[in-house]
Write an enzyme that holds these catalytic residues in place. Structure first.
Site, short mmCIF file in Angstrom:
data_model
loop_
_atom_site.label_atom_id
_atom_site.label_comp_id
_atom_site.label_asym_id
_atom_site.label_seq_id
_atom_site.Cartn_x
_atom_site.Cartn_y
_atom_site.Cartn_z
N THR A 134 43.15 37.32 39.63
CA THR A 134 42.38 38.49 39.22
C THR A 134 42.94 39.80 39.75
O THR A 134 43.53 39.83 40.84
CB THR A 134 40.92 38.35 39.72
OG1 THR A 134 40.21 39.57 39.49
CG2 THR A 134 40.87 38.06 41.21
N GLU A 136 41.20 42.03 40.91
CA GLU A 136 40.41 42.41 42.08
C GLU A 136 41.18 42.19 43.38
O GLU A 136 40.82 42.76 44.42
CB GLU A 136 39.10 41.64 42.11
CG GLU A 136 38.12 42.00 41.01
CD GLU A 136 37.45 43.35 41.22
OE1 GLU A 136 37.36 43.80 42.38
OE2 GLU A 136 37.04 43.96 40.21
N TYR A 158 34.40 37.77 46.41
CA TYR A 158 35.08 37.16 45.26
C TYR A 158 36.59 37.36 45.36
O TYR A 158 37.38 36.41 45.21
CB TYR A 158 34.55 37.78 43.96
CG TYR A 158 35.36 37.43 42.74
CD1 TYR A 158 35.31 36.16 42.18
CD2 TYR A 158 36.19 38.38 42.12
CE1 TYR A 158 36.05 35.83 41.05
CE2 TYR A 158 36.93 38.07 41.00
CZ TYR A 158 36.87 36.79 40.47
OH TYR A 158 37.61 36.48 39.36
N LYS A 162 39.55 34.60 45.88
CA LYS A 162 40.64 34.48 44.91
C LYS A 162 42.01 34.67 45.58
O LYS A 162 43.01 34.12 45.11
CB LYS A 162 40.44 35.50 43.80
CG LYS A 162 39.42 35.10 42.75
CD LYS A 162 39.90 33.94 41.89
CE LYS A 162 39.03 33.68 40.69
NZ LYS A 162 39.54 32.62 39.81
#
Length: 351
Positions: A134, A136, A158, A162
Site C-alpha cells: 500500500t 500508506e 494499518y 503492512k
C-alpha cells in the site's frame, strides 16, 4: 496447454472480485478464500459464482481466515495453486486506530502465516506469491511522487502492519528463494468499494442527498490529496507483475493527485447538484445552489496522525510491464456516481 490455478485470499473484496473476473477471463481455475459469516458476504462475486454442485465451474470458494493457519494449509492443499494473491486484510486506515491488534493479525501476521503455509506444504513453495502492499507505507512525508526507493514512514497501525508484510515478503524471497513480490498500490476505487471508505462515502452520500434519502454528508480532511485510480485497472497490474521472470516490487499509480474536495466537487457536478464552499478548516461547509448545507467537516474523521498527500511514480511498472491506467479520475467518479444513484433510486422503488 495446462490450465493455470490461482488462489486468492480476500476474494469477496473489491480487488478480489475484479481479479477473479480477470483470471477467469484468462482461462484460470480460481480458488478463493472467504470468511464464514451469518449474513451473505459474496455480493461482489455473485455475477461470476456458480454452485459447483450444480454447474461445472472454474471458480471455487473455500471457508477460512487469513489469521487461521490450519484453514490456510487446507486451502492451499486443495487448490495447489500456481499463483497466490494475498489480498486479505483489515484495510480501513481509520479503523486500524480503533482495532490495531486485529489489523496487525490480518495485515502483518496473515501474510506471514500464508508464506509459512507455502513453506511447509510440499510443492506449494514453488507457487508465485503476490502481497498486496500500500501507498500508506510512505506516510505522505512530502508532496513529491513516491517510487520504489522512497523512504517508508508508516503513520497508522494499518501502514505499520503492512510494512511488516512488505519486508516479510522480501525476506522469504531472499532467505528461501520464493517467487514473492509486493505490489505497492496507491488508492484505487470502484463502485464495489466499501461504503465506509471516503470515495464511496462521497458518491453514495451525494446520490442519496440528491434523491432526498439523506440530508448531509460529514467528512474529514478536505485538503488531503490522493493518487486515485480504478481497481479494475490495478488488478491488471497485479496479474502482469506475476507474469515476469523475476519478482520486482513495484509502485502502481496514476501519477496524478486530487484533493477530497475535488472528488466531492466532481461527484456533485455529475449528479447535477453543483455546490459552493464557505469557511476554512473545520469550519468549511458545502452548500447547494439553493443554500442547503450538505457537506460538513468534523474533526472526528481526522486521523490521529494525518497523511496529507500521496502521489505515486509508476515509471518502473510502465517500462517493465507496459502497464498504464485506462480510466481517468473523472471517469472513475462517474462510474461510481452512476452506480450509487441507481442504488438510491432502487431504495425509492424507482429502479
Amino acid at each position: 496447454m495446462t490450465k493455470k490455478i490461482a488462489a486468492i485470499t480476500g476474494i469477496t473484496g473489491q480487488d478480489g472480485s475484479y481479479l477473479a473476473e480477470l483470471l477467469l477471463e484468462k482461462g484460470y481455475e480460481v480458488h478463493g478464500l472467504r470468511r464464514r459469516s451469518s449474513s451473505f458476504n459474496s455480493q461482489r462475486i455473485e455475477q461470476i459464482y456458480k454452485d459447483p454442485l450444480e454447474y461445472s465451474t472454474n471458480l471455487h470458494l473455500h471457508y477460512g481466515d487469513i489469521t487461521d493457519s490450519s484453514s490456510l494449509n487446507r486451502f492451499l492443499s486443495i487448490a495447489k495453486p500456481d499463483e497466490i494473491y494475498n489480498l486479505a486484510a483489515q484495510s480501513h486506515v481509520g479503523v486500524s486506530f480503533e482495532t490495531p491488534e486485529y489489523t496487525a493479525e490480518t495485515a502483518a501476521l496473515g501474510p506471514l502465516k500464508l508464506l509459512e503455509s507455502m513453506r511447509s506444504l510440499g510443492g506449494i513453495e514453488q507457487a508465485k506469491f503476490y502481497q498486496a502492499s500500500t501507498s500508506e507505507l510512505f506516510g505522505g512525508i512530502s508532496k513529491n511522487a513516491f517510487n520504489e526507493t522512497s523512504l517508508m514512514v508508516p503513520r497508522s497501525p494499518y501502514a505499520a502492519a503492512k510494512l511488516m508484510a512488505y519486508w516479510t515478503t522480501i525476506n522469504y524471497r531472499e532467505a528461501y528463494g520464493f517467487w514473492a513480490v509486493n505490489g505497492i498500490l496507491f488508492n484505487h476505487e470502484s463502485p464495489r468499494r466499501g461504503e465506509t471508505f471516503v470515495s464511496r462515502k462521497i458518491t453514495r452520500g451525494l446520490s442519496r442527498i440528491k434523491h432526498g434519502l439523506q440530508n448531509h454528508l460529514v467528512l474529514g480532511n478536505l485538503d488531503a490529496t490522493r493518487d486515485w485510480g480504478h481497481a479494475r485497472d490495478y488488478v491488471v497490474a497485479m496479474w502482469k507483475m506475476m507474469q515476469i521472470e523475476k519478482p520486482i516490487d513495484m509502485v502502481i499509480s496514476t501519477g496524478q493527485s486530487h484533493s477530497v474536495r475535488e472528488f466531492v466537487q466532481i461527484a456533485a457536478e455529475l449528479l447535477d447538484i453543483p455546490i459552493y464552499w464557505e469557511g476554512v478548516g473545520l469550519n468549511e461547509r458545502g452548500f447547494l445552489q439553493n443554500g442547503q448545507e450538505i457537506i460538513k467537516v468534523d474533526k472526528g474523521y481526522f486521523r490521529p496522525t494525518e497523511v496529507s498527500d500521496l502521489l505515486g511514480d509508476s515509471k518502473l511498472a510502465r517500462e517493465t510491464l507496459d502497464w498504464r491506467p485506462t480510466t481517468s479520475f473523472r471517469e472513475l467518479i462517474k462510474e461510481m456516481v452512476d452506480s450509487d444513484e441507481k442504488l438510491a433510486l432502487r431504495d425509492l422503488g424507482k429502479y
